[in-house]
Design a protein around this motif. Structure first.
Motif, PDB file in Angstrom:
ATOM      1  N   ASP A  41      -7.182 -93.143  55.397  1.00  0.00           N
ATOM      2  CA  ASP A  41      -8.106 -93.807  56.318  1.00  0.00           C
ATOM      3  C   ASP A  41      -7.482 -95.016  57.004  1.00  0.00           C
ATOM      4  N   LEU A  42      -6.176 -95.177  56.858  1.00  0.00           N
ATOM      5  CA  LEU A  42      -5.517 -96.302  57.507  1.00  0.00           C
ATOM      6  C   LEU A  42      -5.608 -96.159  59.023  1.00  0.00           C
ATOM      7  N   GLY A  43      -6.053 -97.194  59.696  1.00  0.00           N
ATOM      8  CA  GLY A  43      -6.216 -97.143  61.143  1.00  0.00           C
ATOM      9  C   GLY A  43      -4.881 -97.324  61.850  1.00  0.00           C
ATOM     10  N   LEU A  44      -4.395 -96.271  62.511  1.00  0.00           N
ATOM     11  CA  LEU A  44      -3.106 -96.371  63.191  1.00  0.00           C
ATOM     12  C   LEU A  44      -3.186 -97.294  64.407  1.00  0.00           C
ATOM     13  N   ALA A  45      -4.319 -97.315  65.099  1.00  0.00           N
ATOM     14  CA  ALA A  45      -4.479 -98.242  66.217  1.00  0.00           C
ATOM     15  C   ALA A  45      -4.431 -99.681  65.718  1.00  0.00           C
ATOM     16  N   ALA A  46      -5.080 -99.931  64.569  1.00  0.00           N
ATOM     17  CA  ALA A  46      -5.039-101.274  63.986  1.00  0.00           C
ATOM     18  C   ALA A  46      -3.622-101.624  63.551  1.00  0.00           C
ATOM     19  N   ALA A  47      -2.914-100.647  62.970  1.00  0.00           N
ATOM     20  CA  ALA A  47      -1.527-100.885  62.548  1.00  0.00           C
ATOM     21  C   ALA A  47      -0.667-101.297  63.740  1.00  0.00           C
ATOM     22  N   GLU A  48      -0.849-100.612  64.869  1.00  0.00           N
ATOM     23  CA  GLU A  48      -0.083-100.957  66.066  1.00  0.00           C
ATOM     24  C   GLU A  48      -0.483-102.328  66.585  1.00  0.00           C
ATOM     25  N   GLY A  49      -1.777-102.676  66.469  1.00  0.00           N
ATOM     26  CA  GLY A  49      -2.239-103.985  66.899  1.00  0.00           C
ATOM     27  C   GLY A  49      -1.609-105.117  66.115  1.00  0.00           C
ATOM     28  N   GLU A  84      12.400 -99.276  54.876  1.00  0.00           N
ATOM     29  CA  GLU A  84      12.497-100.655  54.376  1.00  0.00           C
ATOM     30  C   GLU A  84      11.256-101.091  53.609  1.00  0.00           C
ATOM     31  N   LEU A  85      10.094-100.469  53.905  1.00  0.00           N
ATOM     32  CA  LEU A  85       8.834-100.926  53.315  1.00  0.00           C
ATOM     33  C   LEU A  85       7.879 -99.754  53.175  1.00  0.00           C
ATOM     34  N   ILE A  86       7.164 -99.719  52.047  1.00  0.00           N
ATOM     35  CA  ILE A  86       6.173 -98.670  51.788  1.00  0.00           C
ATOM     36  C   ILE A  86       4.836 -99.328  51.479  1.00  0.00           C
ATOM     37  N   MET A  87       3.779 -98.896  52.178  1.00  0.00           N
ATOM     38  CA  MET A  87       2.407 -99.263  51.836  1.00  0.00           C
ATOM     39  C   MET A  87       1.833 -98.131  50.974  1.00  0.00           C
ATOM     40  N   LEU A  88       1.240 -98.477  49.850  1.00  0.00           N
ATOM     41  CA  LEU A  88       0.822 -97.459  48.881  1.00  0.00           C
ATOM     42  C   LEU A  88      -0.545 -97.759  48.305  1.00  0.00           C
ATOM     43  N   ARG A  89      -1.379 -96.716  48.184  1.00  0.00           N
ATOM     44  CA  ARG A  89      -2.549 -96.773  47.310  1.00  0.00           C
ATOM     45  C   ARG A  89      -2.394 -95.658  46.280  1.00  0.00           C
ATOM     46  N   PRO A  90      -2.097 -95.999  45.018  1.00  0.00           N
ATOM     47  CA  PRO A  90      -1.997 -94.967  43.974  1.00  0.00           C
ATOM     48  C   PRO A  90      -3.336 -94.265  43.784  1.00  0.00           C
ATOM     49  N   ASP A  91      -3.303 -93.083  43.174  1.00  0.00           N
ATOM     50  CA  ASP A  91      -4.541 -92.331  42.979  1.00  0.00           C
ATOM     51  C   ASP A  91      -5.279 -92.738  41.724  1.00  0.00           C
ATOM     52  N   GLY A  92      -4.841 -93.788  41.051  1.00  0.00           N
ATOM     53  CA  GLY A  92      -5.493 -94.283  39.844  1.00  0.00           C
ATOM     54  C   GLY A  92      -4.683 -95.413  39.236  1.00  0.00           C
ATOM     55  N   PRO A  93      -5.086 -95.877  38.046  1.00  0.00           N
ATOM     56  CA  PRO A  93      -4.330 -96.943  37.371  1.00  0.00           C
ATOM     57  C   PRO A  93      -2.871 -96.541  37.154  1.00  0.00           C
ATOM     58  N   VAL A  94      -1.968 -97.489  37.303  1.00  0.00           N
ATOM     59  CA  VAL A  94      -0.537 -97.223  37.190  1.00  0.00           C
ATOM     60  C   VAL A  94      -0.058 -97.621  35.797  1.00  0.00           C
ATOM     61  N   PRO A  95       0.449 -96.670  35.006  1.00  0.00           N
ATOM     62  CA  PRO A  95       0.977 -97.018  33.673  1.00  0.00           C
ATOM     63  C   PRO A  95       2.179 -97.958  33.805  1.00  0.00           C
ATOM     64  N   PRO A  96       2.302 -98.944  32.914  1.00  0.00           N
ATOM     65  CA  PRO A  96       3.433 -99.880  32.986  1.00  0.00           C
ATOM     66  C   PRO A  96       4.792 -99.186  32.972  1.00  0.00           C
ATOM     67  N   LYS A  97       4.948 -98.086  32.191  1.00  0.00           N
ATOM     68  CA  LYS A  97       6.237 -97.393  32.140  1.00  0.00           C
ATOM     69  C   LYS A  97       6.596 -96.796  33.498  1.00  0.00           C
ATOM     70  N   LEU A  98       5.603 -96.253  34.192  1.00  0.00           N
ATOM     71  CA  LEU A  98       5.857 -95.700  35.507  1.00  0.00           C
ATOM     72  C   LEU A  98       6.219 -96.815  36.490  1.00  0.00           C
ATOM     73  N   ALA A 155      -9.869 -98.657  54.657  1.00  0.00           N
ATOM     74  CA  ALA A 155     -10.540 -98.237  55.867  1.00  0.00           C
ATOM     75  C   ALA A 155      -9.786 -98.738  57.085  1.00  0.00           C
ATOM     76  N   ALA A 156     -10.049 -98.125  58.210  1.00  0.00           N
ATOM     77  CA  ALA A 156      -9.416 -98.565  59.458  1.00  0.00           C
ATOM     78  C   ALA A 156      -9.877 -99.959  59.777  1.00  0.00           C
ATOM     79  N   VAL A 157      -8.987-100.777  60.323  1.00  0.00           N
ATOM     80  CA  VAL A 157      -9.320-102.148  60.732  1.00  0.00           C
ATOM     81  C   VAL A 157      -9.470-102.147  62.227  1.00  0.00           C
TER      82      VAL A 157
END
Length: 259
Positions: free
Chosen positions: A95-103, A133-147, A256-258
């Motif tokens: 749901d990331l807003g590409l127009a907002a990203a460009e803005g 150089e950069l990654i924006m991420l939303r994991p699909d759940g809690p992230v285990p410390p080992k991972l 959500a889109a901004v």
């Protein structure tokens, strides 16, 4: 993950980063970007430099954005355009807003998107870390410390910055919006034209005490800048504050889109 694999299989087999970089899009690196690169940083937009302890994002590290605020996530990522490659990726953010990203300043020609990698997001991040150089991420759940530890090693080797929408074990920085209000609405009418927020940064080392800055996020033009510059005279609409310190539960909806 068949769709993603069909696009990136060939890239995964080739360790050379330039394989994903069209020669026609290369450009000179701005002076601010060159200075940040010499210090091992990915640059950020000027309005965010004062809130970050190093004035930029330390390469090879993970940064947590509390509450997954989409505007703050995009504003932090926008400075990647000043790097030599200028490539970024969005993983698990359908749901990331590409127009907002460009803005905010991201170059959509240099943005790779993996909308829904599901449980395979760690593999996707590992592949992309060697290409952007950069990654924006939303994991699909809690992230285990080992991972998180395993991916931290991937980030250190590649020099990639990971911006996580939500909590991340071992994040060197945690940023969030502590308070905010929208402008532009009248008594049941009007259009949102901007949002004023207080951004807070907390973390380890030089950032442990926390830093704050009041920003337009975004302003009437969709960009980020300090509040004191050219204030917009509109009636405010208050937002609920977002907690920053300590563990933060992921927000129920996706980013959500901004607008």
């Amino acid at each position: 993950m068949p769709v993603f694999e069909s696009v990136f299989d060939s890239a995964a087999e080739q360790p050379e980063r330039p394989a994903l970089r069209p020669v026609a899009l290369t450009a000179s690196v701005p002076e601010d970007g060159q200075a940040a690169a010499r210090r091992g940083l990915v640059p950020v937009v000027p309005a965010l430099r004062e809130v970050l302890p190093d004035g930029g994002l330390r390469r090879g590290t993970a940064v947590s954005v509390a509450g997954g605020d989409a505007g703050l996530l995009l504003a932090l990522a926008a400075g990647v355009r000043e790097t030599e490659g200028g490539w970024a990726a969005a993983v698990g953010l359908p749901d990331l807003g590409l127009a907002a990203a460009e803005g905010y300043g991201l170059d959509l020609r240099r943005l790779l998107v993996a909308d829904d990698p599901g449980a395979h997001w760690p593999e996707v991040v590992s592949v992309l870390a060697g290409a952007v150089e950069l990654i924006m991420l939303r994991p699909d759940g809690p992230v285990p410390p080992k991972l998180a530890t395993r991916l931290a090693a991937v980030l250190r080797r590649s020099g990639c910055v990971l911006l996580v929408a939500g909590p991340w074990p071992g994040a060197v920085l945690r940023l969030g919006v502590r308070s905010g209000r929208w402008f532009g609405l009248g008594d049941g009418y009007g259009q949102l034209t901007g949002r004023q927020v207080e951004v807070v940064a907390e973390g380890r080392g030089s950032a442990v005490r926390g830093r704050t800055a009041r920003l337009w996020l975004p302003d009437e033009h969709g960009a980020v800048r300090p509040v004191q510059q050219h204030p917009v005279q509109h009636r405010p609409v208050r937002e609920q504050p977002q907690p920053v310190a300590g563990p933060v539960e992921p927000a129920a909806p996706l980013v959500a889109a901004v607008v």
